[in-house]
Design a protein around this motif. Structure first.
Motif, PDB file in Angstrom:
ATOM      1  N   LYS A   1      -3.409  -7.699  -8.634  1.00  0.00           N
ATOM      2  CA  LYS A   1      -2.606  -8.912  -8.765  1.00  0.00           C
ATOM      3  C   LYS A   1      -1.151  -8.672  -8.400  1.00  0.00           C
ATOM      4  CE  LYS A   1      -5.669 -10.793 -12.112  1.00  0.00           C
ATOM      5  NZ  LYS A   1      -6.175 -10.656 -13.401  1.00  0.00           N
ATOM      6  N   GLY A   2      -0.838  -7.548  -7.767  1.00  0.00           N
ATOM      7  CA  GLY A   2       0.530  -7.244  -7.397  1.00  0.00           C
ATOM      8  C   GLY A   2       1.150  -6.329  -8.410  1.00  0.00           C
TER       9      GLY A   2
ATOM     10  N   LYS B   1      -2.995  15.230  -4.473  1.00  0.00           N
ATOM     11  CA  LYS B   1      -3.844  14.111  -4.917  1.00  0.00           C
ATOM     12  C   LYS B   1      -3.799  13.008  -3.861  1.00  0.00           C
ATOM     13  CE  LYS B   1      -4.613  10.688  -8.487  1.00  0.00           C
ATOM     14  NZ  LYS B   1      -3.902   9.665  -9.190  1.00  0.00           N
ATOM     15  N   LYS B   2      -4.647  13.169  -2.867  1.00  0.00           N
ATOM     16  CA  LYS B   2      -4.692  12.219  -1.759  1.00  0.00           C
ATOM     17  C   LYS B   2      -5.642  11.073  -2.113  1.00  0.00           C
ATOM     18  CE  LYS B   2      -3.803  16.132   1.183  1.00  0.00           C
ATOM     19  NZ  LYS B   2      -3.727  17.128   0.139  1.00  0.00           N
ATOM     20  N   ILE B   3      -5.398   9.927  -1.500  1.00  0.00           N
ATOM     21  CA  ILE B   3      -6.183   8.732  -1.804  1.00  0.00           C
ATOM     22  C   ILE B   3      -6.773   8.180  -0.515  1.00  0.00           C
ATOM     23  CG2 ILE B   3      -6.128   6.440  -2.866  1.00  0.00           C
ATOM     24  CD1 ILE B   3      -3.648   7.314  -4.414  1.00  0.00           C
ATOM     25  N   SER B   4      -8.026   7.746  -0.564  1.00  0.00           N
ATOM     26  CA  SER B   4      -8.688   7.187   0.621  1.00  0.00           C
ATOM     27  C   SER B   4      -8.229   5.751   0.863  1.00  0.00           C
ATOM     28  CB  SER B   4     -10.202   7.212   0.437  1.00  0.00           C
ATOM     29  OG  SER B   4     -10.594   6.244  -0.517  1.00  0.00           O
ATOM     30  N   VAL B   5      -8.375   5.314   2.109  1.00  0.00           N
ATOM     31  CA  VAL B   5      -8.050   3.935   2.466  1.00  0.00           C
ATOM     32  C   VAL B   5      -8.893   2.975   1.634  1.00  0.00           C
ATOM     33  CG1 VAL B   5      -8.265   2.196   4.288  1.00  0.00           C
ATOM     34  CG2 VAL B   5      -7.275   4.381   4.814  1.00  0.00           C
ATOM     35  N   LYS B   6     -10.164   3.304   1.476  1.00  0.00           N
ATOM     36  CA  LYS B   6     -11.067   2.426   0.726  1.00  0.00           C
ATOM     37  C   LYS B   6     -10.592   2.250  -0.712  1.00  0.00           C
ATOM     38  CE  LYS B   6     -15.914   1.608  -0.187  1.00  0.00           C
ATOM     39  NZ  LYS B   6     -17.277   2.066  -0.022  1.00  0.00           N
ATOM     40  N   GLU B   7     -10.183   3.339  -1.348  1.00  0.00           N
ATOM     41  CA  GLU B   7      -9.710   3.264  -2.732  1.00  0.00           C
ATOM     42  C   GLU B   7      -8.452   2.412  -2.836  1.00  0.00           C
ATOM     43  OE1 GLU B   7      -8.156   6.272  -6.274  1.00  0.00           O
ATOM     44  OE2 GLU B   7      -9.207   7.124  -4.549  1.00  0.00           O
ATOM     45  N   ILE B   8      -7.536   2.597  -1.895  1.00  0.00           N
ATOM     46  CA  ILE B   8      -6.293   1.819  -1.902  1.00  0.00           C
ATOM     47  C   ILE B   8      -6.610   0.354  -1.644  1.00  0.00           C
ATOM     48  CG2 ILE B   8      -4.073   1.449  -0.747  1.00  0.00           C
ATOM     49  CD1 ILE B   8      -4.244   4.530  -0.065  1.00  0.00           C
TER      50      ILE B   8
ATOM     51  N   SER C   1       0.823  -1.216   0.000  1.00  0.00           N
ATOM     52  CA  SER C   1       0.000   0.000   0.000  1.00  0.00           C
ATOM     53  C   SER C   1       0.856   1.264   0.000  1.00  0.00           C
ATOM     54  CB  SER C   1      -0.972  -0.002   1.175  1.00  0.00           C
ATOM     55  OG  SER C   1      -0.279  -0.084   2.393  1.00  0.00           O
ATOM     56  N   THR C   2       2.012   1.234   0.649  1.00  0.00           N
ATOM     57  CA  THR C   2       2.908   2.390   0.637  1.00  0.00           C
ATOM     58  C   THR C   2       3.487   2.597  -0.756  1.00  0.00           C
ATOM     59  OG1 THR C   2       3.456   2.088   2.978  1.00  0.00           O
ATOM     60  CG2 THR C   2       4.967   3.427   1.670  1.00  0.00           C
ATOM     61  N   LEU C   3       3.857   1.523  -1.421  1.00  0.00           N
ATOM     62  CA  LEU C   3       4.357   1.640  -2.791  1.00  0.00           C
ATOM     63  C   LEU C   3       3.239   2.122  -3.722  1.00  0.00           C
ATOM     64  CD1 LEU C   3       6.623  -1.546  -3.057  1.00  0.00           C
ATOM     65  CD2 LEU C   3       7.348   0.825  -2.787  1.00  0.00           C
ATOM     66  N   PHE C   4       2.017   1.666  -3.469  1.00  0.00           N
ATOM     67  CA  PHE C   4       0.871   2.140  -4.256  1.00  0.00           C
ATOM     68  C   PHE C   4       0.710   3.650  -4.074  1.00  0.00           C
ATOM     69  CE2 PHE C   4      -3.555   3.183  -4.981  1.00  0.00           C
ATOM     70  CZ  PHE C   4      -3.849   2.491  -6.140  1.00  0.00           C
TER      71      PHE C   4
ATOM     72  N   ILE D   1      -5.681  -2.724  -4.285  1.00  0.00           N
ATOM     73  CA  ILE D   1      -4.677  -3.772  -4.057  1.00  0.00           C
ATOM     74  C   ILE D   1      -5.248  -4.989  -3.340  1.00  0.00           C
ATOM     75  CG2 ILE D   1      -2.702  -2.197  -4.168  1.00  0.00           C
ATOM     76  CD1 ILE D   1      -2.614  -2.243  -1.117  1.00  0.00           C
ATOM     77  N   ASP D   2      -6.604  -5.043  -3.225  1.00  0.00           N
ATOM     78  CA  ASP D   2      -7.303  -6.196  -2.663  1.00  0.00           C
ATOM     79  C   ASP D   2      -6.876  -6.501  -1.231  1.00  0.00           C
ATOM     80  OD1 ASP D   2      -9.236  -8.144  -2.770  1.00  0.00           O
ATOM     81  OD2 ASP D   2      -7.904  -9.664  -3.604  1.00  0.00           O
ATOM     82  N   VAL D   3      -7.009  -5.492  -0.370  1.00  0.00           N
ATOM     83  CA  VAL D   3      -6.685  -5.609   1.051  1.00  0.00           C
ATOM     84  C   VAL D   3      -7.933  -5.194   1.824  1.00  0.00           C
ATOM     85  CG1 VAL D   3      -5.239  -4.634   2.879  1.00  0.00           C
ATOM     86  CG2 VAL D   3      -4.247  -5.095   0.648  1.00  0.00           C
ATOM     87  N   PRO D   4      -8.267  -5.881   2.923  1.00  0.00           N
ATOM     88  CA  PRO D   4      -9.428  -5.466   3.711  1.00  0.00           C
ATOM     89  C   PRO D   4      -9.261  -4.031   4.234  1.00  0.00           C
ATOM     90  CG  PRO D   4      -8.647  -7.636   4.396  1.00  0.00           C
ATOM     91  CD  PRO D   4      -7.625  -7.087   3.451  1.00  0.00           C
TER      92      PRO D   4
END
Length: 151
Positions: A145-146, A25-32, A13-16, A36-39
């Motif tokens: 998928k990574g 351009k901030k990104i929400s936890v939900k979007e991230i 998620s940090t690399l994302f 990347i398919d993380v809860p």
């Protein structure tokens, strides 16, 4: 040496964020989490730790979200692992034995140790932005998928 699922998610998620966010351009936890398919709740807890440790940045409010500053990008992947798991986990025996070191090696200690030291060296010596740049230069992007080739 095994990374926990939490560390893997935190690194990914940090690399994302490094690849997709900016101060403007901030990104929400939900979007991230969706990307990347993380809860999402699990990622939110990880992000609290990463923000407190100044590995990532955040802003609250309607235009809020998570992002990396230039200073955040100079941190290394080992910093992420240290915040999430601590460094002791990295020194655990590969076979899970309680006592394993050069004086009391397990059967695979001397095979695994150079490999482990090489990985730790890369995690310590390369910044988050250097990892991100390397991914980008190879025409790859972070997705569900990574890390996959860019189309």
């Amino acid at each position: 040496m095994m990374l926990s699922r939490a560390s893997k998610y935190a690194i990914l998620s940090t690399l994302f964020l490094a690849e997709h966010s900016r101060v403007d351009k901030k990104i929400s936890v939900k979007e991230i989490a969706n990307s990347i398919d993380v809860p999402s709740p699990f990622l939110a807890k990880l992000f609290q730790q990463l923000v407190r440790s100044k590995i990532i940045s955040s802003t609250k409010g309607p235009n809020g979200g998570f992002y990396l500053t230039e200073k955040n990008g100079k941190r290394n992947v080992l910093d992420i692992i240290e915040v999430i798991d601590g460094l002791d986990k990295l020194n655990d025996c590969f076979l899970g034995l309680d006592e394993c070191d050069s004086k009391n090696p397990c059967p695979v200690h001397f095979i695994v140790e150079p490999f482990k030291n090489g990985i730790l060296g890369k995690f310590r010596d390369k910044t988050i932005m250097e990892f991100t740049k390397e991914i980008s230069e190879k025409g790859r992007v972070l997705t569900l998928k990574g890390i996959i080739p860019e189309k």
